[in-house]
Design an enzyme around this catalytic site. Structure first.
Site, PDB file in Angstrom:
ATOM      1  N   HIS A   1       0.855  -1.205   0.000  1.00 48.11           N
ATOM      2  CA  HIS A   1       0.000   0.000   0.000  1.00 48.11           C
ATOM      3  C   HIS A   1       0.880   1.241   0.000  1.00 48.11           C
ATOM      4  O   HIS A   1       2.086   1.169   0.253  1.00 48.11           O
ATOM      5  CB  HIS A   1      -0.914   0.004   1.237  1.00 48.11           C
ATOM      6  CG  HIS A   1      -0.214   0.050   2.552  1.00 48.11           C
ATOM      7  ND1 HIS A   1       0.625  -0.937   3.012  1.00 48.11           N
ATOM      8  CD2 HIS A   1      -0.207   1.005   3.520  1.00 48.11           C
ATOM      9  CE1 HIS A   1       1.100  -0.621   4.205  1.00 48.11           C
ATOM     10  NE2 HIS A   1       0.624   0.568   4.522  1.00 48.11           N
TER      11      HIS A   1
ATOM     12  N   HIS B   1       1.550   3.883   1.759  1.00 54.06           N
ATOM     13  CA  HIS B   1       2.029   4.692   2.888  1.00 54.06           C
ATOM     14  C   HIS B   1       3.548   4.825   2.735  1.00 54.06           C
ATOM     15  O   HIS B   1       4.214   3.838   2.352  1.00 54.06           O
ATOM     16  CB  HIS B   1       1.677   4.020   4.226  1.00 54.06           C
ATOM     17  CG  HIS B   1       0.301   4.338   4.727  1.00 54.06           C
ATOM     18  ND1 HIS B   1      -0.429   3.475   5.526  1.00 54.06           N
ATOM     19  CD2 HIS B   1      -0.500   5.445   4.534  1.00 54.06           C
ATOM     20  CE1 HIS B   1      -1.600   4.044   5.810  1.00 54.06           C
ATOM     21  NE2 HIS B   1      -1.666   5.234   5.224  1.00 54.06           N
TER      22      HIS B   1
ATOM     23  N   ASP C   1       6.040   4.694   4.582  1.00 59.01           N
ATOM     24  CA  ASP C   1       6.965   3.740   5.215  1.00 59.01           C
ATOM     25  C   ASP C   1       6.962   2.377   4.511  1.00 59.01           C
ATOM     26  O   ASP C   1       7.617   1.443   4.959  1.00 59.01           O
ATOM     27  CB  ASP C   1       6.622   3.572   6.699  1.00 59.01           C
ATOM     28  CG  ASP C   1       5.179   3.118   6.935  1.00 59.01           C
ATOM     29  OD1 ASP C   1       4.260   3.660   6.284  1.00 59.01           O
ATOM     30  OD2 ASP C   1       4.971   2.192   7.744  1.00 59.01           O
ATOM     31  N   HIS C   2       6.231   2.252   3.402  1.00 61.20           N
ATOM     32  CA  HIS C   2       6.211   0.990   2.655  1.00 61.20           C
ATOM     33  C   HIS C   2       6.688   1.160   1.207  1.00 61.20           C
ATOM     34  O   HIS C   2       6.871   0.163   0.500  1.00 61.20           O
ATOM     35  CB  HIS C   2       4.801   0.383   2.666  1.00 61.20           C
ATOM     36  CG  HIS C   2       4.430  -0.185   3.992  1.00 61.20           C
ATOM     37  ND1 HIS C   2       4.460  -1.529   4.295  1.00 61.20           N
ATOM     38  CD2 HIS C   2       4.068   0.438   5.150  1.00 61.20           C
ATOM     39  CE1 HIS C   2       4.108  -1.708   5.571  1.00 61.20           C
ATOM     40  NE2 HIS C   2       3.867  -0.527   6.105  1.00 61.20           N
TER      41      HIS C   2
ATOM     42  N   HIS D   1      -6.896  -2.393   5.738  1.00 65.70           N
ATOM     43  CA  HIS D   1      -6.044  -1.360   6.347  1.00 65.70           C
ATOM     44  C   HIS D   1      -6.725  -0.009   6.162  1.00 65.70           C
ATOM     45  O   HIS D   1      -7.837   0.067   5.624  1.00 65.70           O
ATOM     46  CB  HIS D   1      -4.656  -1.393   5.682  1.00 65.70           C
ATOM     47  CG  HIS D   1      -3.620  -0.558   6.368  1.00 65.70           C
ATOM     48  ND1 HIS D   1      -3.465  -0.525   7.738  1.00 65.70           N
ATOM     49  CD2 HIS D   1      -2.689   0.291   5.858  1.00 65.70           C
ATOM     50  CE1 HIS D   1      -2.481   0.298   8.037  1.00 65.70           C
ATOM     51  NE2 HIS D   1      -1.988   0.817   6.925  1.00 65.70           N
TER      52      HIS D   1
ATOM     53  N   ASP E   1       0.264  -4.384   5.843  1.00 70.42           N
ATOM     54  CA  ASP E   1      -0.468  -3.825   6.984  1.00 70.42           C
ATOM     55  C   ASP E   1      -1.927  -4.251   6.893  1.00 70.42           C
ATOM     56  O   ASP E   1      -2.590  -3.995   5.888  1.00 70.42           O
ATOM     57  CB  ASP E   1      -0.386  -2.286   6.967  1.00 70.42           C
ATOM     58  CG  ASP E   1       0.996  -1.778   7.338  1.00 70.42           C
ATOM     59  OD1 ASP E   1       1.925  -2.613   7.418  1.00 70.42           O
ATOM     60  OD2 ASP E   1       1.153  -0.551   7.500  1.00 70.42           O
TER      61      ASP E   1
ATOM     62  N   HIS F   1       6.725  -5.947  11.528  1.00 66.58           N
ATOM     63  CA  HIS F   1       6.032  -4.653  11.562  1.00 66.58           C
ATOM     64  C   HIS F   1       5.676  -4.273  13.003  1.00 66.58           C
ATOM     65  O   HIS F   1       4.534  -3.973  13.336  1.00 66.58           O
ATOM     66  CB  HIS F   1       4.761  -4.686  10.685  1.00 66.58           C
ATOM     67  CG  HIS F   1       4.271  -3.337  10.292  1.00 66.58           C
ATOM     68  ND1 HIS F   1       3.343  -2.624  11.029  1.00 66.58           N
ATOM     69  CD2 HIS F   1       4.600  -2.519   9.266  1.00 66.58           C
ATOM     70  CE1 HIS F   1       3.086  -1.469  10.460  1.00 66.58           C
ATOM     71  NE2 HIS F   1       3.851  -1.371   9.379  1.00 66.58           N
TER      72      HIS F   1
END
Lengths: 299, 299
Positions: A60, A62, A64-65, A137, A207, A265
Site C-alpha cells: 500500500h 504509505h 513507510d512501505h 487497512h 499492513d 512490523h
C-alpha cells in the site's frame, strides 16, 4: 530459496529496525515486498546484489512501505544496473513513481515496468505465481501470496544408469516428465523420479487487520509473514489504526493451518518483541519474530 | 550554536555514512540543509527533537538530497508535531512535496510552508539571515550562507551595579542598545556593554564545482562546509559529475579567507577520508572531515 528481512519496524524506524522491506530470493531472482525509506541501506548490507532479476511488490501507498523505492532506483542506476525492474502496487503506484522520476532528475540506467494491481493473479511463469488479496487497512492495501509450482521428483541417477539411459538429453526429457525410448524399451518418468515435490507457499500480509478472507487466502502456507504491530494490551489501538496484534496474527495462522508464522512490523513503542513471541506462541507452535537482516532458509 | 552532520556520503549511502543532511542548531531552532533518504534515522539518533522550530533548505532536487523529507514529514506527524515547518528549495520543490503528500496519504499533523528560491536573500529575522548563491552542478543547485547578526557586547553586571542601575527593565534597555536615565544621569549602552560581538557566518555549498562567485559568496565564513566528493586523482571525474575535490574545496576556502573548512559528501568509492584531509591541508590549515553524527560547536 530464502526470506531476507530488511526492515521490520512499523511506521517509524528505530535504532535497530528499518521500515518495511522483505525479500524472497529464489534461484538468483529477488522478489521484494515493500520498500520503506532506507531499504537500500539494508539491501546493500544483505549483499543481495544490485543487478539481479527483480520485482517489487508494494502492499500500500504509505510512505513507510514505498518511499525506499526512490533510493533503490537511484543507487541501482549509480551501480549501472541494466536488468529491467518490475514494480507492482495499488492504484497510485504509477503516479508516485512517475512524479518522482520527473522531479528528481533520475538518470535511470535500466527500464522499469509499473503494474497497477487489477486482478487477483498478478504474475505467473513456469516456476511460480503471485496472487493478491485485499487486506483490511486504513487505505487500499493488498496482501501477497507467492506460490511455487510443484517440482518434479528428484532424479534417481543410479536407477537411470541401471536402466542404461545415457546421461544428457534423455535425462532432461525424463526430468521434465516425458517418456523416452532406449533400446526399443519405453521408460516412464516415474521410473527414475521420486515423489513430485510440492512448491512452497509464502504469504506476506502487509499492513492489515485479521480477516476471514486472509485466512482462506493464506491456507496452508509454509511461511506466513504477518502484521504484528501491537500486543494484546493495545488491541484497541490495533483496531483504530487497522493493524493486528501478535495474538491476532497467530490466530489467522492457526485457522489457515500455516506451518510457520513470522511476526513483523513491530510498533516503535516496544523495546523488543519478547512479549509478541510469547503471546503468539500461546496460539501457534511455530513462531519466529523477524529482525532486520534475519534470513530464513525455506526448506 | 552547533553544526550536526547527519549524512556525509555522496549519492549512495555506505555502511557508516548516510546521505546528505546537515543541521545547524541555534537557540532551540533547527536549520536543516538537505535531507537525503533516511535523514530521519540520523535525526532520531542526534536527539535534536521532533517538535523544534525548524526550516529545511534543499540545495537541489537530486533524490540523495531531498527524498528524506518524506520520511521526516511522516515521522514528525507520528510524533504529533504541531509546530509549522518551512521548506526552501529550487523550482520543483513544491511539486515534489505536493505530489508525494497527495499520493502517499500523509496525515500531516502540522502546517508546512514551501518556498521556491527566487531571490538571493530568502530569510531574515532580527537574529540572522539566509542567503543563496547559484552553485555549479549538473542541475539547478544553490549554496547557502547563514549570517548571524552582530550581537551586543556582553553585559557588565558589576559596572551596572556600580552605576546604581537597578536590575530588570533598565538592564534590558541598555542590552538592546538604548540610553537610560537613572537619578537624572544619562547612561549610554557602551558604558555597561563590551565590544559588539560579530555574528557567525556559516556556508553550506551543497553539490558543486568550485567557482569564483562561491569564493566571494563565502568570504570570511567562520565555517565553510564544502563538496569534497573526490580526491585529486579523480579530478576529471569531479568535473564530469559537477562536483569538487578536497583540494578544490580547500582552494575555495583559502581564497575566501574562511576560518574553518569542513569537508563532506564523500564518494562511496573511498573507504575513509584520510587522503581528503591530507590533500586539503596542503592548502588550508584548519580542515575537518565530517562524519555522520559529528557535532561542531560554533565558537
Amino acid at each position: 530459496m530464502k526470506l531476507v528481512f530488511l526492515g521490520t519496524s512499523a511506521a517509524q524506524p528505530t535504532e535497530n529496525r528499518g521500515l518495511s522491506c522483505i525479500c524472497l530470493e529464489r534461484e538468483g531472482e529477488v522478489l521484494m515486498f515493500d520498500a520503506g525509506e532506507a531499504a537500500q541501506i539494508s539491501y546493500m548490507k544483505s549483499g543481495l546484489g544490485w543487478n539481479k532479476k527483480m520485482k517489487i511488490f508494494v502492499t500500500h501507498l504509505h510512505g513507510d512501505h514505498c518511499v525506499g523505492i526512490l533510493g533503490l532506483l537511484q543507487t541501482m542506476s549509480m551501480q549501472n544496473r541494466t536488468e529491467s525492474l518490475e514494480i507492482f502496487g495499488p492504484s497510485g503506484i504509477e503516479e508516485f513513481i512517475a512524479a518522482n522520476i520527473k522531479v528528481l532528475n533520475f538518470g535511470l540506467s535500466f527500464p522499469i515496468l509499473i503494474n497497477t494491481i487489477k486482478d487477483e493473479k498478478i504474475f505467473e511463469d513456469e516456476k511460480f505465481l503471485i496472487r493478491t488479496c485485499k487486506a483490511n487497512h486504513s487505505i487500499i492495501a493488498f496482501s501477497y501470496l507467492f506460490e511455487e509450482k510443484d517440482k518434479p521428483g528428484r532424479f534417481n541417477v543410479e536407477k537411470a544408469k541401471e536402466l542404461g539411459i545415457p546421461e544428457g538429453e534423455l535425462w532432461n526429457k525424463l526430468q521434465n516428465g516425458n517418456e523416452i525410448t532406449v533400446n526399443e524399451k519405453i521408460i516412464k518418468p516415474e521410473q527414475v523420479l521420486g515423489e513430485r515435490r510440492p512448491g512452497k507457499k509464502i504469504g506476506i500480509s502487509g499492513d492489515t487487520m485479521p480477516t476471514k478472507e486472509l485466512e482462506e487466502f493464506f491456507e496452508e502456507c509454509d511461511y506466513l509473514v504477518f502484521d504484528s504491530t501491537f500486543l494484546e494490551a493495545e488491541k484497541q489501538k490495533a483496531q483504530d489504526t487497522c493493524h493486528s496484534t501478535a495474538k491476532q496474527a497467530a490466530t489467522v495462522a492457526k485457522n489457515a493451518k500455516v506451518k510457520n508464522l513470522v511476526l513483523t512490523h513491530f510498533s516503535a513503542r516496544y523495546r523488543d518483541e519478547v512479549e509478541h513471541l510469547r503471546e503468539a506462541k500461546e496460539i501457534h507452535d511455530s513462531v519466529i519474530t523477524a529482525k532486520d537482516l534475519l534470513e530464513i532458509e525455506i526448506k
